[in-house]
Design a protein around this motif. Structure first.
Motif, mmCIF file in Angstrom:
data_model
loop_
_atom_site.group_PDB
_atom_site.id
_atom_site.type_symbol
_atom_site.label_atom_id
_atom_site.label_comp_id
_atom_site.label_asym_id
_atom_site.label_seq_id
_atom_site.Cartn_x
_atom_site.Cartn_y
_atom_site.Cartn_z
ATOM 1 N N ILE A 262 63.167 21.365 54.486
ATOM 2 C CA ILE A 262 62.549 20.936 53.231
ATOM 3 C C ILE A 262 63.193 21.602 52.021
ATOM 4 O O ILE A 262 63.608 20.937 51.073
ATOM 5 N N ILE A 263 63.285 22.921 52.049
ATOM 6 C CA ILE A 263 63.785 23.669 50.896
ATOM 7 C C ILE A 263 65.200 23.265 50.482
ATOM 8 O O ILE A 263 65.473 23.132 49.280
ATOM 9 N N PRO A 264 66.152 23.042 51.412
ATOM 10 C CA PRO A 264 67.507 22.656 50.971
ATOM 11 C C PRO A 264 67.529 21.394 50.105
ATOM 12 O O PRO A 264 68.283 21.324 49.128
ATOM 13 N N LYS A 265 66.699 20.414 50.428
ATOM 14 C CA LYS A 265 66.653 19.178 49.636
ATOM 15 C C LYS A 265 66.112 19.460 48.231
ATOM 16 O O LYS A 265 66.607 18.906 47.244
ATOM 17 N N ILE A 266 65.104 20.315 48.163
ATOM 18 C CA ILE A 266 64.507 20.652 46.867
ATOM 19 C C ILE A 266 65.504 21.407 46.001
ATOM 20 O O ILE A 266 65.666 21.122 44.809
ATOM 21 N N ILE A 267 66.190 22.372 46.598
ATOM 22 C CA ILE A 267 67.155 23.171 45.837
ATOM 23 C C ILE A 267 68.327 22.312 45.364
ATOM 24 O O ILE A 267 68.809 22.460 44.236
ATOM 25 N N ALA A 268 68.793 21.418 46.238
ATOM 26 C CA ALA A 268 69.898 20.529 45.842
ATOM 27 C C ALA A 268 69.503 19.707 44.621
ATOM 28 O O ALA A 268 70.295 19.533 43.680
ATOM 29 N N LYS A 269 68.258 19.220 44.617
ATOM 30 C CA LYS A 269 67.782 18.436 43.477
ATOM 31 C C LYS A 269 67.623 19.323 42.236
ATOM 32 O O LYS A 269 67.939 18.917 41.112
ATOM 33 N N PHE A 270 67.140 20.539 42.441
ATOM 34 C CA PHE A 270 66.958 21.478 41.333
ATOM 35 C C PHE A 270 68.299 21.771 40.665
ATOM 36 O O PHE A 270 68.416 21.780 39.435
ATOM 37 N N ARG A 271 69.333 21.989 41.484
ATOM 38 C CA ARG A 271 70.625 22.389 40.932
ATOM 39 C C ARG A 271 71.379 21.242 40.262
ATOM 40 O O ARG A 271 72.329 21.468 39.517
ATOM 41 N N THR A 272 70.965 19.998 40.520
ATOM 42 C CA THR A 272 71.565 18.904 39.743
ATOM 43 C C THR A 272 71.113 18.977 38.287
ATOM 44 O O THR A 272 71.833 18.561 37.388
ATOM 45 N N GLN A 273 69.914 19.541 38.071
ATOM 46 C CA GLN A 273 69.400 19.706 36.706
ATOM 47 C C GLN A 273 69.800 21.049 36.106
ATOM 48 O O GLN A 273 70.000 21.153 34.896
ATOM 49 N N TYR A 274 69.901 22.079 36.970
ATOM 50 C CA TYR A 274 70.206 23.428 36.488
ATOM 51 C C TYR A 274 71.359 24.001 37.318
ATOM 52 O O TYR A 274 71.162 24.900 38.137
ATOM 53 N N PRO A 275 72.565 23.500 37.129
ATOM 54 C CA PRO A 275 73.701 23.897 37.979
ATOM 55 C C PRO A 275 74.113 25.351 37.838
ATOM 56 O O PRO A 275 74.831 25.872 38.699
ATOM 57 N N ASP B 200 56.185 30.110 38.429
ATOM 58 C CA ASP B 200 55.304 28.978 38.119
ATOM 59 C C ASP B 200 56.109 27.708 37.892
ATOM 60 O O ASP B 200 55.731 26.626 38.339
ATOM 61 N N TYR B 201 57.238 27.847 37.188
ATOM 62 C CA TYR B 201 58.071 26.682 36.897
ATOM 63 C C TYR B 201 58.654 26.107 38.187
ATOM 64 O O TYR B 201 58.669 24.890 38.383
ATOM 65 N N PHE B 202 59.134 26.972 39.076
ATOM 66 C CA PHE B 202 59.724 26.512 40.335
ATOM 67 C C PHE B 202 58.668 25.852 41.216
ATOM 68 O O PHE B 202 58.921 24.825 41.851
ATOM 69 N N GLU B 203 57.465 26.421 41.233
ATOM 70 C CA GLU B 203 56.366 25.815 41.998
ATOM 71 C C GLU B 203 56.056 24.413 41.482
ATOM 72 O O GLU B 203 55.903 23.463 42.263
ATOM 73 N N LYS B 204 55.981 24.266 40.164
ATOM 74 C CA LYS B 204 55.702 22.944 39.568
ATOM 75 C C LYS B 204 56.830 21.959 39.863
ATOM 76 O O LYS B 204 56.585 20.763 40.082
ATOM 77 N N PHE B 205 58.065 22.459 39.878
ATOM 78 C CA PHE B 205 59.200 21.595 40.169
ATOM 79 C C PHE B 205 59.085 21.028 41.588
ATOM 80 O O PHE B 205 59.315 19.831 41.819
ATOM 81 N N ILE B 206 58.693 21.875 42.547
ATOM 82 C CA ILE B 206 58.527 21.411 43.925
ATOM 83 C C ILE B 206 57.448 20.341 44.008
ATOM 84 O O ILE B 206 57.625 19.289 44.609
ATOM 85 N N LEU B 207 56.295 20.624 43.382
ATOM 86 C CA LEU B 207 55.194 19.665 43.416
ATOM 87 C C LEU B 207 55.563 18.326 42.796
ATOM 88 O O LEU B 207 55.175 17.268 43.278
ATOM 89 N N LYS B 208 56.344 18.390 41.734
ATOM 90 C CA LYS B 208 56.720 17.177 41.003
ATOM 91 C C LYS B 208 57.802 16.380 41.730
ATOM 92 O O LYS B 208 57.802 15.142 41.709
ATOM 93 N N ASN B 209 58.729 17.076 42.390
ATOM 94 C CA ASN B 209 59.911 16.418 42.907
ATOM 95 C C ASN B 209 59.925 16.215 44.413
ATOM 96 O O ASN B 209 60.815 15.529 44.928
ATOM 97 N N TYR B 210 58.952 16.784 45.119
ATOM 98 C CA TYR B 210 58.962 16.569 46.561
ATOM 99 C C TYR B 210 58.365 15.201 46.860
ATOM 100 O O TYR B 210 57.166 15.009 46.835
#
Length: 294
Positions: free
Chosen positions: A104-117, A282-292
């Protein structure tokens, strides 16, 4: 000063200059120099250097208590002034239990880093019990784990729902139907996870609710990947997260066997020390909830 304290904390955590250097992405000589400078500054010895290992002295153990408190204050200052507008640090470090870290986490991080490389990640992966202990001991500030611990020193927030399913090799024809009884579940050979696994604990809780004290355990393995690789070449069965077997079902490597009257649902939780606050967390938690959404 905070960099030297971070180095000290990492060396104390790993009991190794080499591992601390790897974690912090700096050279081992730089690690050794920082520790020497600290010891000279405080006129004491923090580590006993053995031939193949190091360990904290009594002064080192006392100093570590203060270091953790000081670094917590530094982080609060950064959260208040540097990261107050969600400006992200260069590296985000957190813990994840093995199922989450693998599927699960690798997919979330990959998506996160497209926004915050420019933001990198360092993830400590182990079973839920170990990750929660690291958080309690302030070696990690937060993590994502399986199951819910009742420890009042930890805060748990529901994050992602999961289901545990009974799977076997797609080639296994010993059971020529898509569902079995609870009695049959107790007869078939089961491959299970090691002690401390969140998956194992939630399965055990559900079995006890059905007055089942034990299963026919053939092998105990310490990772979901190891269990799946065993299943590919056997007629055994395992209770695994649906997230962990999704690709195997699509590729016809594993299949699900329903168990009548038996279902195991759980949540993955965002975990931190009770009272710990961080805008970045808090921001990372919200990102997971929003993007998973996969």
């Amino acid at each position: 000063m905070d960099n030297k304290l971070k180095i000290f904390k990492s060396v104390a955590h790993h009991s190794s200059f080499t591992k601390a250097a790897e974690q912090l992405f700096i050279s081992q000589p730089a690690i050794s120099k920082a520790i020497r400078n600290l010891e000279d500054e405080y006129n004491t010895t923090f580590f006993i250097r053995n031939r193949n290992s190091i360990e904290l002295t009594e002064d080192g153990k006392s100093f570590l208590v203060y270091v953790k408190r000081i670094l917590d204050v530094y982080e609060e200052i950064e959260n208040q002034f540097i990261h107050k507008d969600n400006q992200l640090p260069d590296i985000i470090t957190f813990g994840a239990s093995t199922t989450l870290a693998s599927y699960i986490i690798p997919k979330i991080i990959a998506k996160f880093r497209t926004q915050y490389p420019k933001t990198s990640f360092q993830i400590e992966s182990d079973n839920s019990e170990h990750i929660e202990n690291l958080i309690l001991n302030q070696q990690l500030n937060f993590g994502v784990t399986e199951g819910k611990n009742s420890n009042p020193k930890l805060s748990f927030k529901k994050l992602i729902k999961d289901e545990i399913v009974l799977v076997t090799s797609a080639k296994n024809n010993k059971i020529n139907k898509e569902n079995i009884s609870l009695k049959k579940l107790q007869e078939i050979q089961i491959i299970k996870r090691e002690s401390g696994s969140g998956t194992r604990e939630i399965i055990q809780e559900t079995l006890q609710k059905h007055n089942i004290n034990s299963l026919n355990i053939a092998v105990t393995l310490n990772s979901t990947e190891a269990i799946k690789n065993y299943l590919y070449y056997s007629d055994a069965y395992a209770l695994l997260s649906i997230h962990a077997v999704r690709e195997d079902l699509i590729n016809n490597k594993l299949k699900i066997i329903d168990v009548k009257g038996f279902s195991v649902e759980r949540w993955f939780y965002f975990v931190s020390r009770t009272g710990y606050k961080s805008n970045m967390m808090d921001y990372f938690e919200k990102f997971i909830l929003k993007n998973y959404n996969f």
